[in-house]
Design an enzyme around this catalytic site. Structure first.
Site, PDB file in Angstrom:
ATOM      1  N   ASP A   1       0.816  -1.229   0.000  1.00 18.35           N
ATOM      2  CA  ASP A   1       0.000   0.000   0.000  1.00 18.35           C
ATOM      3  C   ASP A   1       0.842   1.269   0.000  1.00 18.35           C
ATOM      4  O   ASP A   1       0.450   2.300   0.551  1.00 18.35           O
ATOM      5  CB  ASP A   1      -0.965   0.017   1.210  1.00 18.35           C
ATOM      6  CG  ASP A   1      -1.870  -1.194   1.211  1.00 18.35           C
ATOM      7  OD1 ASP A   1      -2.278  -1.617   0.115  1.00 18.35           O
ATOM      8  OD2 ASP A   1      -2.167  -1.721   2.294  1.00 18.35           O
TER       9      ASP A   1
ATOM     10  N   LYS B   1       1.832   2.181  -5.116  1.00 17.90           N
ATOM     11  CA  LYS B   1       2.350   1.610  -6.375  1.00 17.90           C
ATOM     12  C   LYS B   1       1.425   1.945  -7.538  1.00 17.90           C
ATOM     13  O   LYS B   1       1.880   2.268  -8.636  1.00 17.90           O
ATOM     14  CB  LYS B   1       2.480   0.077  -6.235  1.00 17.90           C
ATOM     15  CG  LYS B   1       3.433  -0.356  -5.136  1.00 17.90           C
ATOM     16  CD  LYS B   1       3.456  -1.858  -4.949  1.00 17.90           C
ATOM     17  CE  LYS B   1       2.198  -2.440  -4.376  1.00 17.90           C
ATOM     18  NZ  LYS B   1       1.915  -2.097  -2.963  1.00 17.90           N
TER      19      LYS B   1
ATOM     20  N   GLY C   1      -4.718  -4.199  -3.817  1.00 14.34           N
ATOM     21  CA  GLY C   1      -5.679  -3.126  -4.102  1.00 14.34           C
ATOM     22  C   GLY C   1      -4.873  -1.903  -4.462  1.00 14.34           C
ATOM     23  O   GLY C   1      -4.243  -1.295  -3.606  1.00 14.34           O
ATOM     24  N   HIS C   2      -4.813  -1.580  -5.741  1.00 10.52           N
ATOM     25  CA  HIS C   2      -3.993  -0.464  -6.219  1.00 10.52           C
ATOM     26  C   HIS C   2      -4.924   0.666  -6.642  1.00 10.52           C
ATOM     27  O   HIS C   2      -5.715   0.520  -7.572  1.00 10.52           O
ATOM     28  CB  HIS C   2      -3.100  -0.912  -7.378  1.00 10.52           C
ATOM     29  CG  HIS C   2      -2.110  -1.955  -6.969  1.00 10.52           C
ATOM     30  ND1 HIS C   2      -1.233  -2.543  -7.834  1.00 10.52           N
ATOM     31  CD2 HIS C   2      -1.852  -2.512  -5.760  1.00 10.52           C
ATOM     32  CE1 HIS C   2      -0.476  -3.418  -7.180  1.00 10.52           C
ATOM     33  NE2 HIS C   2      -0.846  -3.421  -5.924  1.00 10.52           N
ATOM     34  N   THR C   3      -4.799   1.794  -5.948  1.00 16.23           N
ATOM     35  CA  THR C   3      -5.747   2.893  -6.147  1.00 16.23           C
ATOM     36  C   THR C   3      -5.179   3.925  -7.101  1.00 16.23           C
ATOM     37  O   THR C   3      -4.025   4.345  -6.960  1.00 16.23           O
ATOM     38  CB  THR C   3      -6.022   3.591  -4.792  1.00 16.23           C
ATOM     39  OG1 THR C   3      -6.261   2.591  -3.822  1.00 16.23           O
ATOM     40  CG2 THR C   3      -7.201   4.538  -4.880  1.00 16.23           C
TER      41      THR C   3
ATOM     42  N   GLN D   1       1.697  -6.166  -3.228  1.00 17.29           N
ATOM     43  CA  GLN D   1       2.167  -6.307  -1.849  1.00 17.29           C
ATOM     44  C   GLN D   1       3.477  -5.508  -1.676  1.00 17.29           C
ATOM     45  O   GLN D   1       3.610  -4.470  -2.284  1.00 17.29           O
ATOM     46  CB  GLN D   1       2.336  -7.785  -1.461  1.00 17.29           C
ATOM     47  CG  GLN D   1       1.018  -8.516  -1.284  1.00 17.29           C
ATOM     48  CD  GLN D   1       0.365  -8.932  -2.592  1.00 17.29           C
ATOM     49  OE1 GLN D   1       0.983  -9.583  -3.417  1.00 17.29           O
ATOM     50  NE2 GLN D   1      -0.880  -8.569  -2.800  1.00 17.29           N
TER      51      GLN D   1
END
Ligand code: GDP
Ligand code: IMO
Ligand code: MG
Length: 434
Positions: A13, A16, A40-42, A224
């Site tokens: 988190d 990335k 979970g890539h925002t 990750q």
């Protein structure tokens, strides 16, 4: 022009997704090499927010090819849901997404097996995302897993699914874990999913090899982070895949000789989700302040992220393993309100001071961080995109991290959006992303 890995230097988190999105226009292929929908890539573009789990973040750029490599574990139903959302947002998934025929398949019963370690008393609960990641990688290493190519094999699929589901149910029952499993329904849903995914599946190692021969550039998107890497992280409180730079090769079939550089992404502080030791965790009000200002809640599970101070021994360990000489320091703006900022410069373990990462979580749990306290800047950095515009104390903070770790901070992020980014002129970062 070159092939570059972007990866998390801490416990995930780090931002990335933002960086991959920011740099994607310079590359032709954006390639995920490990993990699954635990990630979970925002990405924030104006008023739109995308959270990508399995699909590489570069897919948001028209014309770029997003590749799911062989090192991933793919839940076809989760993937279908994600591609549906992307298509609804106008993205040309059919032409832009390719999936390795050697990626492993996650079944609903992998989540059943995961309940053994996560809920049965006496097992070590890791605090996983409960997405079936660990058990799917276990089946891969145990040589009984199913791969995309098996999913597409009409004669083979049903029998293989039934055998693996029976294996999972037997193992779960042995630990007293029961759930209503409808094997016929799983077979029907996976058979249907296979037909939808069929046009996207290919041998991505050949695809990427041909692309490189044609002069195309690859951006590898890690999921990750280094400290969650199966080999090098805080085992057993890790994920089950190779998040470090080496995974970019084994997880895609691109030879290590073709990878030119690595960029580490690090927050200006540090967070962790799930269990495991965390020497610099701030359990006081300052930890809460970071969590609230930084919106530090898991993008997959919504769990509050544990927050703490920048850990230099950890970052140096990460740079050693991954070989990055430049890093992106993200979320600097989250520290804006603080009057002083502790930075961990070493650990004291059993009375001995060290800057090295111990091998066991028992030792790491006993590590007392040695802090140096830096002055805060107590002014707004959010959105600043020019190094000279940053307050002096903020620049000094970044320069201190550089000195301490020996890694250049070639880029600094001051907000979730593309424009909220400082690129350091003359940096290695600038050179390798030109
Ligand atoms: P990833 O998994 O490494 O892609 O990171 P996540 O998306 O899980 O978490 C990073 C969060 O921080 C996201 O909500 C981003 O939009 C946000 N973010 C990224 N960079 C910055 C930054 O520099 N400042 C702030 N305030 N938010 C950021
Ligand atoms: P991105 O890519 C942060 C953590 C889980 C748990 C451990 C094992 O968004 O940075 P798993 O479900 O993978 O078996 O869980 O790893 N974890 C993450 N933490 N960011 C992630 O992904 C993570 N993916 C898994 O919380 O501690
Ligand atoms: Mg994330």
């Amino acid at each position: 022009m070159s092939n570059i890995v972007i990866l998390g230097a801490q416990w995930g988190d780090e931002g990335k997704g933002k960086l991959v999105d920011l740099l994607a226009d310079r590359f032709d292929y954006i390639v995920r090499y490990q993990g699954g929908h635990n990630a979970g890539h925002t990405i924030v573009i104006g008023s739109k927010k995308f959270v990508l789990r399995l699909v590489p973040s570069g897919i948001l750029h028209p014309g770029k090819v997003a590749v799911i490599g062989n090192g991933l574990v793919v839940d076809p139903l989760a993937l279908y849901e994600e591609t549906g959302q992307l298509e609804a947002a106008g993205i040309d998934v059919q032409n832009q997404l390719r999936i390795s025929n050697r990626a492993h398949i996650v079944l609903p019963t992998h989540r059943l097996v995961e309940k053994i370690s996560e809920t049965v008393p006496g097992q070590v609960a890791i605090g996983t995302t409960l997405r079936g990641m660990g058990p799917t990688y276990e089946d891969k290493a145990g040589r009984r897993g199913l791969r995309m190519a098996d999913l597409l094999d009409r004669d083979h699929l049903e029998g293989a699914l039934r055998t693996l589901i029976a294996n999972h149910v037997t193992r779960a029952r042995a630990f007293g874990v029961e759930d209503a499993i409808n094997t016929d329904e799983i077979v029907a849903r996976y058979t249907e999913a296979a037909e939808r995914l069929r046009p996207l599946v290919c041998d991505t190692a050949y695809l990427l090899s041909d692309a490189m021969r044609a002069g195309k550039n690859l951006l590898f998107e890690g999921a990750q982070g280094t400290m969650l890497d199966l080999d090098h992280g805080t085992y057993p409180f890790v994920t089950s895949s190779s998040a470090c730079a080496g995974g970019a090769s084994t997880g895609t079939g691109v030879p290590p000789t073709k990878i030119d550089a690595v960029i580490g992404i690090s927050k200006a502080y540090i967070t962790r989700v799930g269990g495991g030791p965390f020497p610099t965790e701030a359990l006081d009000g300052k930890g809460d302040l970071i969590r609230n200002r930084g919106h530090e809640f898991g993008s997959v599970t919504g769990r509050p992220r544990r927050c703490g101070w920048f850990d230099a021994p950890l970052l140096k360990y990460s740079a050693t393993l991954n070989g990055f000489e430049t890093m992106v320091v993200t979320k600097l703006d989250v520290l804006d309100e603080l009057d002083e900022i502790p930075v961990c410069v070493g650990y004291k373990i059993d009375g001995v001071t060290t800057t090295e990462m111990p091998a066991t979580v028992r030792e790491l749990a006993r590590a007392e961080p040695v802090y140096q306290i830096l002055p805060g800047w107590q002014s707004i950095t959010e959105g600043i995109s020019d190094w000279d515009q940053l307050p002096e104390a903020a620049r000094n903070y970044v320069l201190f991290l550089e000195d301490l770790t020996g890694v250049e901070a070639g880029c600094i992020s001051t907000g979730p959006e593309r424009t909220q980014t400082v690129r350091r002129a003359g940096s290695i970062f600038e050179k390798i992303t030109a």
